[in-house]
Design an enzyme around this catalytic site. Structure first.
Site, PDB file in Angstrom:
ATOM      1  N   ASP A  72      41.195 103.749   5.665  1.00 55.20           N
ATOM      2  CA  ASP A  72      42.029 104.930   5.461  1.00 55.20           C
ATOM      3  C   ASP A  72      41.158 106.179   5.522  1.00 55.20           C
ATOM      4  O   ASP A  72      40.329 106.418   4.636  1.00 55.20           O
ATOM      5  CB  ASP A  72      42.729 104.841   4.098  1.00 55.20           C
ATOM      6  CG  ASP A  72      43.833 105.870   3.923  1.00 55.20           C
ATOM      7  OD1 ASP A  72      43.777 106.900   4.610  1.00 55.20           O
ATOM      8  OD2 ASP A  72      44.736 105.632   3.110  1.00 55.20           O
ATOM      9  N   HIS A 117      45.581 103.915   6.890  1.00 57.74           N
ATOM     10  CA  HIS A 117      46.589 104.598   6.085  1.00 57.74           C
ATOM     11  C   HIS A 117      48.011 104.283   6.554  1.00 57.74           C
ATOM     12  O   HIS A 117      48.902 104.034   5.752  1.00 57.74           O
ATOM     13  CB  HIS A 117      46.356 106.111   6.140  1.00 57.74           C
ATOM     14  CG  HIS A 117      47.254 106.882   5.234  1.00 57.74           C
ATOM     15  ND1 HIS A 117      47.028 106.993   3.884  1.00 57.74           N
ATOM     16  CD2 HIS A 117      48.395 107.589   5.482  1.00 57.74           C
ATOM     17  CE1 HIS A 117      47.981 107.729   3.330  1.00 57.74           C
ATOM     18  NE2 HIS A 117      48.826 108.102   4.283  1.00 57.74           N
ATOM     19  N   CYS A 176      51.523 106.890  -0.556  1.00 55.68           N
ATOM     20  CA  CYS A 176      50.841 108.146  -0.226  1.00 55.68           C
ATOM     21  C   CYS A 176      51.165 109.196  -1.308  1.00 55.68           C
ATOM     22  O   CYS A 176      51.075 108.900  -2.499  1.00 55.68           O
ATOM     23  CB  CYS A 176      51.227 108.606   1.166  1.00 55.68           C
ATOM     24  SG  CYS A 176      50.221 109.998   1.786  1.00 55.68           S
TER      25      CYS A 176
END
Length: 363
Positions: free
Chosen positions: A306, A335, A150
């Site tokens: 995601d 995600h 991320c």
């Protein structure tokens, strides 16, 4: 005379299991009213090998070491990193140590008001770079693999572009690189880019970006999907194994940490508004951040479902670096579920095996 009677299709009434229903509803209510103690997270054996301010560098030794090149994880500044070691049996870190890798994780810690002046420059040069050097010294390795998840992937990419350390492999997963692509509501993005929403003024008032604001931001982006887990909990609250896994993930989603004010201003203005990383205009303490300087073997991983970091936000990384060995993987995951399914360590191992210097076994 013979008559035929038409058979009526009847729906059997389900058997009502009083014990099961009582257990389901009582467990659900206990969790929702916070009557139960916090679930245990972080199951893989580890030891602290370096500390700076609130940050800790954790070392997770391989169960049976097979590779010379250790792994160094960089996680987001928004959340606590225990999502990488959440559930026994499907933990990313546990899986990699079982596959023969020594693993290091830089835990940024929980900043206080006194840390509001810590910038991205500080995090990258004083924490991440020094942490990598400490991991190299601790492991005795000549090279290292850096893995960013991320926003941690964004930070790892910026670092790799100016690093002096021997980074053999760079892996970024669900990583925001091109901030011209956004998943936030259009009005938010438009207001930020036009200057209608002044993030600097907010930071002047609070010092750091408060966790409650961060939580509200992510809930707004993910709504109404955010409420789905509670429906799942109500449905399966009688299942002990499901409930324990659910509670660990719920703990993680609620434990956002303060984002230091100076770093958040850089994230919002330099990256989010001005997109300086992709444009090659970002500088870290006077050093120009040019992703073309990255020559390490590269793996970019995105998740098909995601909704936070779209695939288009990560893909430019493939073109911006100078790496000759580049691989792109689109995974059937979301995600967060990418970190929970147990598939991510296997995917990493398949790619890392030939790029991590297999230790020859003595006869």
């Amino acid at each position: 005379m013979t008559t035929k009677t038409r058979e009526r299709n009847t729906v059997p009434f389900p058997t009502f299991d009083m014990v099961k229903e009582w257990k389901r509803w009582s467990r659900f209510m206990n969790i929702m009213t916070e009557m139960e103690s916090d679930p245990k997270v972080g199951h893989t054996p580890r030891q602290a090998v370096w500390k700076k301010n609130k940050s800790t560098l954790w070392y997770y030794p391989a169960v049976e070491k097979k590779y010379d090149v250790p792994l160094f994880f960089v996680y987001s500044l928004f959340n606590k990193p225990f999502i990488l070691d959440l559930n026994p049996g499907s933990s990313i870190i546990e899986g990699l140590t079982k596959l023969g890798y020594d693993v290091y994780l830089l835990d940024w810690g929980t900043p206080g008001y006194e840390d509001k002046e810590i910038s991205l420059d500080d995090y990258i040069l004083d924490y991440l770079q020094k942490g990598v050097r400490r991991a190299l010294r601790h492991s005795g390795a000549e090279e290292i693999s850096v893995i960013g998840y991320c926003l941690g992937g964004t930070i790892a990419s910026i670092y790799a572009a100016i690093a002096e350390e021997p980074i053999k492999n760079l892996i970024v997963a669900t990583v925001p690189i091109d901030f011209s692509v956004q998943s936030a509501p259009d009005k938010w993005v438009e207001g930020m880019r036009k200057g209608d929403y002044n993030i600097d003024r907010l930071i002047e008032v609070y010092g750091n970006m408060p966790p409650a604001f961060v939580n509200a931001m992510f809930r707004s982006i993910s709504a109404p999907v955010y409420f789905t887990p509670y429906v799942q909990l109500l449905t399966k609250a009688h299942d002990e194994r499901f409930v324990e896994r659910w509670r660990r993930l719920d703990k993680w989603t609620k434990e956002h940490v303060p984002f230091t004010g100076e770093a958040f201003k850089q994230l919002a203005n330099d990256l989010g508004r001005d997109n300086k990383l992709v444009k090659g205009e970002l500088t870290i303490r006077g050093k120009k951040v040019d992703l073309a300087n990255i020559k390490a073997d590269l793996l970019v991983v995105t998740s098909k479902y995601d909704h936070l970091i779209p695939e288009e936000q990560s893909l430019p990384m493939m073109e911006l670096v100078s790496s000759e060995d580049k691989t792109y993987k689109l995974v059937e995951a979301g995600h967060v579920s990418l970190a929970l399914s147990g598939k991510f360590p296997v995917l990493l191992d398949e790619w890392l095996t030939e790029r991590s210097n297999l230790i020859a076994k003595s006869k």
